[in-house]
Design an enzyme around this catalytic site. Structure first.
Site, short mmCIF file in Angstrom:
data_model
loop_
_atom_site.label_atom_id
_atom_site.label_comp_id
_atom_site.label_asym_id
_atom_site.label_seq_id
_atom_site.Cartn_x
_atom_site.Cartn_y
_atom_site.Cartn_z
N SER A 111 47.57 31.88 3.51
CA SER A 111 46.36 31.86 2.52
C SER A 111 45.50 30.47 2.79
O SER A 111 44.38 30.37 2.60
CB SER A 111 46.83 31.84 1.29
N TYR A 112 46.21 29.55 3.29
CA TYR A 112 45.45 28.36 3.36
C TYR A 112 44.80 28.34 4.71
O TYR A 112 43.58 27.82 4.86
CB TYR A 112 46.54 27.05 3.66
N ALA A 113 45.50 28.73 5.66
CA ALA A 113 44.68 29.03 6.94
C ALA A 113 43.40 29.79 7.03
O ALA A 113 42.30 29.49 7.73
CB ALA A 113 45.82 29.67 8.13
#
Length: 251
Positions: free
Chosen positions: A153-155
């Site tokens: 999700s961060y990437a």
């Protein structure tokens, strides 16, 4: 005269961590810094520290996930200072999970605190940055560039930020606006917490850094941000600057 003398800079997530390190580096170079952060207590504490170097800096408490309020934050800065020279989109919240466990809520958290604020604040700041031929500094991550495990999700949000930054560099360049990204590895409170929770993964990451240390918030990350925000970087735009001790080498 400092490199950023009399310039007005907005730094999201500026109350702590990398944001605070950049804010400290900016005020020591003469900038008037506006830190925008959700944490009222930490924000007030940080702004008091910044006032030792630049008494005209200020703190705005805001939830960046409230998209409809983002343009008003820029207008608040313009009403107070009359201009905007530098926009630093640093804030970002996320949860570390295996790919198969990521929920819509997890994706929303990452995009609502990272990607969307970056996009809408850039959009709101653009007319004012045209007037000052200003600078935008966004934040990328090795998690997205390298595809780090448990960081989907961060990437995803970070790579989306890289994508719009490249587009903006092309579109904003004719107005004299520079748009660049920093991809850091830093000794932030978040990383320190992560090191305690996942020591083996942390040590594995550290062993892959050629310089064998984490970046210091002000002297390493902050000083690169000062460079990108200054006239020294006038001929650099659309670039991801890896401030990570050599961990990732872009081709």
């Amino acid at each position: 005269m400092g490199k950023l003398e009399n310039r007005v800079a907005v730094i999201t997530g500026g109350a702590s961590g990398i944001g605070k390190g950049m804010a400290a580096a900016f005020v020591k170079e003469g900038a008037k810094v506006v830190i925008i952060d959700l944490n009222e207590e930490q924000g007030q504490k940080t702004i008091k520290e910044l006032h030792e170097y630049q008494p005209e800096s200020m703190f705005i408490q805001a939830d960046l996930a409230e998209k409809q309020k983002l343009p008003g934050l820029i207008e608040q800065v313009i009403e107070h200072y009359g201009k905007l020279d530098i926009l630093v989109n640093n804030a970002h919240a996320t949860k570390i999970k295996p790919f198969e466990e990521i929920t819509q809520e997890d994706l929303d958290l990452s995009f609502n605190t990272g990607f969307y604020p970056t996009f809408y604040l850039m959009q709101a700041a653009l007319p004012h940055l045209k007037e000052t031929q200003g600078k935008i500094i966004n934040f990328a991550s090795g998690a997205g560039i390298n595809g780090d495990t448990n960081q989907a999700s961060y990437a995803a949000a970070k790579e989306a930020i890289r994508a719009i930054s490249r587009v903006a560099a092309n579109e904003f360049g004719p107005f004299g606006i520079n748009v660049n990204l920093i991809s850091p590895i830093a000794n932030s409170p978040g990383v320190q917490k992560w090191a305690q929770e996942q020591p083996e993964y942390y040590q594995s990451m550290l062993s892959k850094i050629p310089l064998r240390r984490l970046g210091e918030l002000e002297s390493d990350i902050g000083r690169v941000a000062v460079f990108l925000a200054s006239e020294d970087a006038d001929y650099i735009t659309g670039q991801t600057i890896m401030v990570d001790g050599g961990a990732t080498k872009l081709r």
